[in-house]
Write a protein that holds these residues in place. Structure first.
Motif, PDB file in Angstrom:
ATOM      1  N   ARG A 157       0.914  -1.097   0.059  1.00 44.10           N
ATOM      2  CA  ARG A 157       0.061   0.048   0.010  1.00 44.10           C
ATOM      3  C   ARG A 157       0.896   1.282   0.167  1.00 44.10           C
ATOM      4  N   ASN A 158       1.990   1.297   0.575  1.00 41.41           N
ATOM      5  CA  ASN A 158       2.911   2.150   0.778  1.00 41.41           C
ATOM      6  C   ASN A 158       4.083   2.051  -0.397  1.00 41.41           C
ATOM      7  N   SER A 159       3.561   2.054  -1.510  1.00 44.04           N
ATOM      8  CA  SER A 159       4.407   1.984  -2.755  1.00 44.04           C
ATOM      9  C   SER A 159       5.203   3.194  -3.224  1.00 44.04           C
ATOM     10  N   SER A 160       6.139   2.894  -3.942  1.00 42.77           N
ATOM     11  CA  SER A 160       7.028   4.075  -4.349  1.00 42.77           C
ATOM     12  C   SER A 160       6.588   4.537  -5.740  1.00 42.77           C
ATOM     13  N   SER A 161       6.762   5.612  -6.226  1.00 44.12           N
ATOM     14  CA  SER A 161       6.307   6.286  -7.562  1.00 44.12           C
ATOM     15  C   SER A 161       6.897   5.394  -8.523  1.00 44.12           C
ATOM     16  N   TYR A 162       8.043   4.984  -8.314  1.00 40.04           N
ATOM     17  CA  TYR A 162       8.730   4.017  -9.503  1.00 40.04           C
ATOM     18  C   TYR A 162       7.793   2.744  -9.656  1.00 40.04           C
ATOM     19  N   ALA A 163       7.352   2.188  -8.366  1.00 40.63           N
ATOM     20  CA  ALA A 163       6.727   0.991  -8.561  1.00 40.63           C
ATOM     21  C   ALA A 163       5.406   1.138  -9.196  1.00 40.63           C
TER      22      ALA A 163
ATOM     23  N   SER B 246      -6.671  -8.029  -8.377  1.00 37.72           N
ATOM     24  CA  SER B 246      -6.101  -7.216  -7.369  1.00 37.72           C
ATOM     25  C   SER B 246      -7.124  -7.151  -6.221  1.00 37.72           C
ATOM     26  N   GLY B 247      -6.455  -6.471  -5.002  1.00 40.27           N
ATOM     27  CA  GLY B 247      -7.513  -6.256  -3.958  1.00 40.27           C
ATOM     28  C   GLY B 247      -7.979  -4.774  -3.563  1.00 40.27           C
ATOM     29  N   LEU B 248      -7.950  -3.885  -4.649  1.00 43.06           N
ATOM     30  CA  LEU B 248      -8.499  -2.623  -4.318  1.00 43.06           C
ATOM     31  C   LEU B 248      -8.016  -1.706  -3.454  1.00 43.06           C
ATOM     32  N   ALA B 249      -6.959  -2.014  -2.932  1.00 43.98           N
ATOM     33  CA  ALA B 249      -6.204  -1.246  -1.737  1.00 43.98           C
ATOM     34  C   ALA B 249      -5.454  -0.134  -2.352  1.00 43.98           C
ATOM     35  N   ALA B 250      -4.852   0.715  -1.571  1.00 45.59           N
ATOM     36  CA  ALA B 250      -3.956   1.769  -2.059  1.00 45.59           C
ATOM     37  C   ALA B 250      -2.642   1.361  -2.410  1.00 45.59           C
ATOM     38  N   GLY B 251      -1.985   2.209  -3.238  1.00 45.20           N
ATOM     39  CA  GLY B 251      -0.452   1.561  -3.959  1.00 45.20           C
ATOM     40  C   GLY B 251      -0.762   0.824  -5.096  1.00 45.20           C
ATOM     41  N   ILE B 252       0.123  -0.274  -5.119  1.00 47.05           N
ATOM     42  CA  ILE B 252       0.053  -1.064  -6.160  1.00 47.05           C
ATOM     43  C   ILE B 252      -1.391  -1.502  -6.763  1.00 47.05           C
ATOM     44  N   ASP B 253      -2.295  -2.051  -5.876  1.00 52.04           N
ATOM     45  CA  ASP B 253      -3.612  -2.580  -6.186  1.00 52.04           C
ATOM     46  C   ASP B 253      -4.034  -1.424  -7.092  1.00 52.04           C
ATOM     47  N   SER B 254      -4.137  -0.084  -6.503  1.00 52.63           N
ATOM     48  CA  SER B 254      -5.147   0.915  -7.176  1.00 52.63           C
ATOM     49  C   SER B 254      -4.270   1.429  -8.423  1.00 52.63           C
ATOM     50  N   ALA B 255      -2.914   1.143  -8.639  1.00 51.74           N
ATOM     51  CA  ALA B 255      -2.280   1.147  -9.874  1.00 51.74           C
ATOM     52  C   ALA B 255      -2.734   0.128 -10.860  1.00 51.74           C
ATOM     53  N   ALA B 256      -2.956  -0.899 -10.537  1.00 54.58           N
ATOM     54  CA  ALA B 256      -3.193  -1.785 -11.447  1.00 54.58           C
ATOM     55  C   ALA B 256      -4.633  -1.878 -11.794  1.00 54.58           C
TER      56      ALA B 256
ATOM     57  N   VAL C 175       1.994 -11.442 -10.031  1.00 53.34           N
ATOM     58  CA  VAL C 175       3.153 -10.633 -10.115  1.00 53.34           C
ATOM     59  C   VAL C 175       2.970  -9.824  -8.932  1.00 53.34           C
ATOM     60  N   VAL C 176       4.315  -9.659  -8.289  1.00 55.14           N
ATOM     61  CA  VAL C 176       4.290  -9.107  -6.944  1.00 55.14           C
ATOM     62  C   VAL C 176       5.302  -7.760  -7.282  1.00 55.14           C
ATOM     63  N   ILE C 177       4.797  -6.647  -7.194  1.00 56.94           N
ATOM     64  CA  ILE C 177       5.689  -5.532  -7.819  1.00 56.94           C
ATOM     65  C   ILE C 177       6.437  -4.916  -6.868  1.00 56.94           C
ATOM     66  N   GLU C 178       6.167  -4.532  -5.609  1.00 58.98           N
ATOM     67  CA  GLU C 178       6.873  -4.085  -4.445  1.00 58.98           C
ATOM     68  C   GLU C 178       6.288  -4.561  -3.168  1.00 58.98           C
TER      69      GLU C 178
ATOM     70  N   GLY D 229       0.876  -8.752   2.835  1.00 56.50           N
ATOM     71  CA  GLY D 229      -0.206  -9.340   2.308  1.00 56.50           C
ATOM     72  C   GLY D 229       0.211  -9.824   0.719  1.00 56.50           C
ATOM     73  N   ALA D 230       0.925  -8.855  -0.028  1.00 54.99           N
ATOM     74  CA  ALA D 230       1.229  -9.285  -1.213  1.00 54.99           C
ATOM     75  C   ALA D 230       2.148 -10.586  -1.304  1.00 54.99           C
ATOM     76  N   LEU D 231       2.949 -10.674  -0.219  1.00 57.47           N
ATOM     77  CA  LEU D 231       3.892 -11.921   0.015  1.00 57.47           C
ATOM     78  C   LEU D 231       3.005 -13.091   0.297  1.00 57.47           C
ATOM     79  N   ILE D 232       1.904 -12.836   1.120  1.00 56.04           N
ATOM     80  CA  ILE D 232       0.850 -14.153   1.564  1.00 56.04           C
ATOM     81  C   ILE D 232       0.144 -14.404  -0.054  1.00 56.04           C
ATOM     82  N   THR D 233      -0.261 -13.534  -0.935  1.00 54.39           N
ATOM     83  CA  THR D 233      -0.872 -13.924  -2.103  1.00 54.39           C
ATOM     84  C   THR D 233       0.229 -14.600  -2.766  1.00 54.39           C
ATOM     85  N   ALA D 234       1.511 -14.389  -2.942  1.00 57.05           N
ATOM     86  CA  ALA D 234       2.467 -15.047  -3.678  1.00 57.05           C
ATOM     87  C   ALA D 234       2.647 -16.382  -3.212  1.00 57.05           C
ATOM     88  N   GLU D 235       2.696 -16.641  -1.792  1.00 56.70           N
ATOM     89  CA  GLU D 235       2.653 -17.873  -1.204  1.00 56.70           C
ATOM     90  C   GLU D 235       1.531 -18.843  -1.589  1.00 56.70           C
ATOM     91  N   HIS D 236       0.393 -18.223  -1.497  1.00 53.07           N
ATOM     92  CA  HIS D 236      -0.933 -18.957  -1.831  1.00 53.07           C
ATOM     93  C   HIS D 236      -0.717 -19.407  -3.208  1.00 53.07           C
TER      94      HIS D 236
END
Length: 187
Positions: A57-63, A83-93, A166-169, A175-182
């Motif tokens: 959720r606390n993603s960099s502008s680069y990510a 995606s999960g409709l959260a702030a950061g990467i989810d919203s960008a996607a 795809v895990v961006i950052e 939670g993103a790594l939990i998704t990747a583990e699943h």
């Protein structure tokens, strides 16, 4: 029964594990959701072209820019962004998918009526509700508030609904790594 009628009057569709429109891939989970609540057309859910894009959720502008570029590169394909409709990467996607005319699926960690993000997430939620190429789903009753465990729990659905994740950052333990583990556990 009365609650279900209230939910359907608010535009929420409901399916359960015994119905024909229930996503087949979810039936095979170790703990499949019994009921799914959703906005949109669940028949658009085509698992073989879904790509989960997740991150912090606390993603960099680069990510965030990388996320948008990745999704925009899929424009013109039949890909669907999950995606999960959260702030950061989810919203960008999700935002890039909407802007690129791609299907997108938001999987919530709360009930549909309890989506309580403001700003960009609320705007994306409304855009997805109105977009015929979008689907917003939750296994939680529409009036269920989010808890820390509900987000971790929903991540298995993001992974299950996708052919690739795809895990961006993401920081360790996110939670993103939990998704990747699943996703890894599901092959």
């Amino acid at each position: 029964e009365r609650k279900i009628q209230e939910f359907t009057e608010q535009g929420i569709s409901i399916t359960n594990i015994l119905e024909d429109d229930y996503p087949e891939i979810l039936r095979h989970l170790k703990t499949p959701p019994t009921i799914l609540y959703y906005y949109g057309d669940i028949s658009e859910l085509c698992i073989d072209r879904n790509i989960a894009i997740v991150g912090t959720r606390n993603s960099s502008s680069y990510a965030e820019n990388s996320t948008r570029a990745l999704v925009q590169s899929l424009s013109g394909s039949d890909a669907c962004i999950v995606s999960g409709l959260a702030a950061g990467i989810d919203s960008a996607a999700h935002g890039a998918a909407l802007d690129s005319g791609l299907l997108t699926i938001g999987v919530l960690g709360s009930g549909l009526l309890e989506f309580n993000y403001g700003g960009l997430q609320r705007e994306l939620f409304k855009r997805m509700q109105a977009d015929p190429l979008s689907l917003i789903i939750s296994e939680f009753a529409p009036d269920q508030t989010a808890r820390s465990w509900t987000y971790a729990h929903r991540n298995r659905l993001i992974a299950a609904l996708s052919q690739a994740t795809v895990v961006i950052e993401a920081p360790l333990g996110s939670g993103a790594l939990i998704t990747a583990e699943h996703a890894l556990n599901l092959g």
